[in-house]
Design a protein around this motif. Sequence first.
Motif, PDB file in Angstrom:
ATOM      1  N   MET A   1      51.544  31.503  85.189  1.00  0.00           N
ATOM      2  CA  MET A   1      51.299  31.083  83.816  1.00  0.00           C
ATOM      3  C   MET A   1      49.913  30.450  83.739  1.00  0.00           C
ATOM      4  O   MET A   1      49.521  29.702  84.622  1.00  0.00           O
ATOM      5  N   ALA A   2      49.203  30.760  82.702  1.00  0.00           N
ATOM      6  CA  ALA A   2      47.860  30.205  82.528  1.00  0.00           C
ATOM      7  C   ALA A   2      47.939  28.718  82.180  1.00  0.00           C
ATOM      8  O   ALA A   2      48.933  28.244  81.639  1.00  0.00           O
ATOM      9  N   ILE A   3      46.883  28.021  82.510  1.00  0.00           N
ATOM     10  CA  ILE A   3      46.790  26.610  82.148  1.00  0.00           C
ATOM     11  C   ILE A   3      46.420  26.533  80.665  1.00  0.00           C
ATOM     12  O   ILE A   3      45.527  27.246  80.211  1.00  0.00           O
ATOM     13  N   VAL A   4      47.130  25.682  79.926  1.00  0.00           N
ATOM     14  CA  VAL A   4      46.870  25.555  78.489  1.00  0.00           C
ATOM     15  C   VAL A   4      46.195  24.227  78.191  1.00  0.00           C
ATOM     16  O   VAL A   4      46.445  23.226  78.869  1.00  0.00           O
ATOM     17  N   ASN A   5      45.328  24.229  77.199  1.00  0.00           N
ATOM     18  CA  ASN A   5      44.721  22.995  76.720  1.00  0.00           C
ATOM     19  C   ASN A   5      45.570  22.467  75.578  1.00  0.00           C
ATOM     20  O   ASN A   5      45.961  23.231  74.698  1.00  0.00           O
ATOM     21  N   VAL A   6      45.873  21.174  75.621  1.00  0.00           N
ATOM     22  CA  VAL A   6      46.662  20.562  74.563  1.00  0.00           C
ATOM     23  C   VAL A   6      45.873  19.435  73.916  1.00  0.00           C
ATOM     24  O   VAL A   6      44.919  18.911  74.491  1.00  0.00           O
ATOM     25  N   SER A   7      46.296  19.078  72.715  1.00  0.00           N
ATOM     26  CA  SER A   7      45.638  18.016  71.956  1.00  0.00           C
ATOM     27  C   SER A   7      46.714  17.041  71.477  1.00  0.00           C
ATOM     28  O   SER A   7      47.908  17.273  71.665  1.00  0.00           O
ATOM     29  N   ASP A   8      46.269  15.973  70.824  1.00  0.00           N
ATOM     30  CA  ASP A   8      47.228  15.041  70.223  1.00  0.00           C
ATOM     31  C   ASP A   8      48.173  15.794  69.286  1.00  0.00           C
ATOM     32  O   ASP A   8      49.370  15.518  69.242  1.00  0.00           O
ATOM     33  N   PRO A  38      40.262  23.205  90.268  1.00  0.00           N
ATOM     34  CA  PRO A  38      40.609  24.398  91.052  1.00  0.00           C
ATOM     35  C   PRO A  38      41.943  24.263  91.792  1.00  0.00           C
ATOM     36  O   PRO A  38      42.632  25.256  92.023  1.00  0.00           O
ATOM     37  N   ILE A  39      42.320  23.046  92.134  1.00  0.00           N
ATOM     38  CA  ILE A  39      43.626  22.818  92.775  1.00  0.00           C
ATOM     39  C   ILE A  39      44.734  23.176  91.789  1.00  0.00           C
ATOM     40  O   ILE A  39      45.726  23.830  92.153  1.00  0.00           O
ATOM     41  N   LEU A  43      47.583  26.054  92.039  1.00  0.00           N
ATOM     42  CA  LEU A  43      48.981  25.677  91.852  1.00  0.00           C
ATOM     43  C   LEU A  43      49.624  26.546  90.772  1.00  0.00           C
ATOM     44  O   LEU A  43      50.740  27.039  90.943  1.00  0.00           O
ATOM     45  N   SER A  44      48.916  26.761  89.689  1.00  0.00           N
ATOM     46  CA  SER A  44      49.413  27.601  88.605  1.00  0.00           C
ATOM     47  C   SER A  44      49.671  29.016  89.107  1.00  0.00           C
ATOM     48  O   SER A  44      50.704  29.617  88.794  1.00  0.00           O
ATOM     49  N   GLY A  45      48.758  29.533  89.896  1.00  0.00           N
ATOM     50  CA  GLY A  45      48.922  30.877  90.445  1.00  0.00           C
ATOM     51  C   GLY A  45      50.107  30.985  91.385  1.00  0.00           C
ATOM     52  O   GLY A  45      50.840  31.980  91.372  1.00  0.00           O
ATOM     53  N   GLU A  46      50.324  29.969  92.184  1.00  0.00           N
ATOM     54  CA  GLU A  46      51.413  29.992  93.162  1.00  0.00           C
ATOM     55  C   GLU A  46      52.777  29.761  92.528  1.00  0.00           C
ATOM     56  O   GLU A  46      53.768  30.354  92.942  1.00  0.00           O
ATOM     57  N   LEU A  47      52.843  28.886  91.537  1.00  0.00           N
ATOM     58  CA  LEU A  47      54.132  28.546  90.942  1.00  0.00           C
ATOM     59  C   LEU A  47      54.514  29.460  89.785  1.00  0.00           C
ATOM     60  O   LEU A  47      55.672  29.486  89.367  1.00  0.00           O
ATOM     61  N   GLY A  48      53.543  30.182  89.229  1.00  0.00           N
ATOM     62  CA  GLY A  48      53.821  31.145  88.172  1.00  0.00           C
ATOM     63  C   GLY A  48      54.501  30.521  86.969  1.00  0.00           C
ATOM     64  O   GLY A  48      54.094  29.470  86.480  1.00  0.00           O
ATOM     65  N   ILE A  53      51.362  24.169  83.235  1.00  0.00           N
ATOM     66  CA  ILE A  53      50.322  23.171  83.467  1.00  0.00           C
ATOM     67  C   ILE A  53      49.479  23.063  82.206  1.00  0.00           C
ATOM     68  O   ILE A  53      49.021  24.073  81.657  1.00  0.00           O
ATOM     69  N   ALA A  54      49.322  21.837  81.726  1.00  0.00           N
ATOM     70  CA  ALA A  54      48.557  21.578  80.510  1.00  0.00           C
ATOM     71  C   ALA A  54      47.460  20.567  80.811  1.00  0.00           C
ATOM     72  O   ALA A  54      47.634  19.682  81.645  1.00  0.00           O
ATOM     73  N   LYS A  55      46.337  20.714  80.128  1.00  0.00           N
ATOM     74  CA  LYS A  55      45.217  19.784  80.287  1.00  0.00           C
ATOM     75  C   LYS A  55      44.966  19.092  78.952  1.00  0.00           C
ATOM     76  O   LYS A  55      44.934  19.746  77.917  1.00  0.00           O
ATOM     77  N   LEU A  56      44.779  17.770  79.013  1.00  0.00           N
ATOM     78  CA  LEU A  56      44.498  17.001  77.807  1.00  0.00           C
ATOM     79  C   LEU A  56      43.233  16.181  78.033  1.00  0.00           C
ATOM     80  O   LEU A  56      43.194  15.327  78.926  1.00  0.00           O
ATOM     81  N   ASN A  57      42.196  16.457  77.251  1.00  0.00           N
ATOM     82  CA  ASN A  57      40.932  15.726  77.335  1.00  0.00           C
ATOM     83  C   ASN A  57      41.140  14.353  76.685  1.00  0.00           C
ATOM     84  O   ASN A  57      41.379  14.264  75.483  1.00  0.00           O
ATOM     85  N   VAL A  58      41.053  13.291  77.487  1.00  0.00           N
ATOM     86  CA  VAL A  58      41.346  11.943  76.981  1.00  0.00           C
ATOM     87  C   VAL A  58      40.298  11.445  75.988  1.00  0.00           C
ATOM     88  O   VAL A  58      40.614  10.616  75.134  1.00  0.00           O
ATOM     89  N   ASP A  59      39.069  11.940  76.090  1.00  0.00           N
ATOM     90  CA  ASP A  59      38.026  11.527  75.145  1.00  0.00           C
ATOM     91  C   ASP A  59      38.312  12.066  73.748  1.00  0.00           C
ATOM     92  O   ASP A  59      38.048  11.399  72.749  1.00  0.00           O
TER      93      ASP A  59
END
Length: 105
Positions: A1-8, A38-39, A43-48, A53-59
């Motif tokens: 599964m691709a990593i997704v960007n999330v917001s408030d 990159p880690i 991880l995303s590639g291995e766990l599928g 996995i989501a990323k949230l920019n705190v700024d």
Amino acid sequence: MAIVNVSDQSFVNEVEGQGTVVVDFWAPWCGPCKMLAPILEELSGELGDSVKIAKLNVDENPETASRFGVMSIPTLIFFKDGQPVDKVVGLNSKESLKNIVAKHQ
């Protein structure tokens, strides 16, 4: 599964659902955050599809970071069925992160 960007605004829909979700609280100026990226890709590639996995920019999204008490970055919060179940602060190895995910699946 691709990593997704999330917001408030999208956090609830993307994270607080079913299954295991790892949220990376990060910022573009953060050196350890750049080293963690990159880690998380590996991880995303291995766990599928077994984990999201989501990323949230705190700024750009201070409300969600504040809601979960994120004081230092990178911080990873592990969610199981919408509830936070674990938290790690700082740079961690892929194996360490895999072990935490496995504990909550």
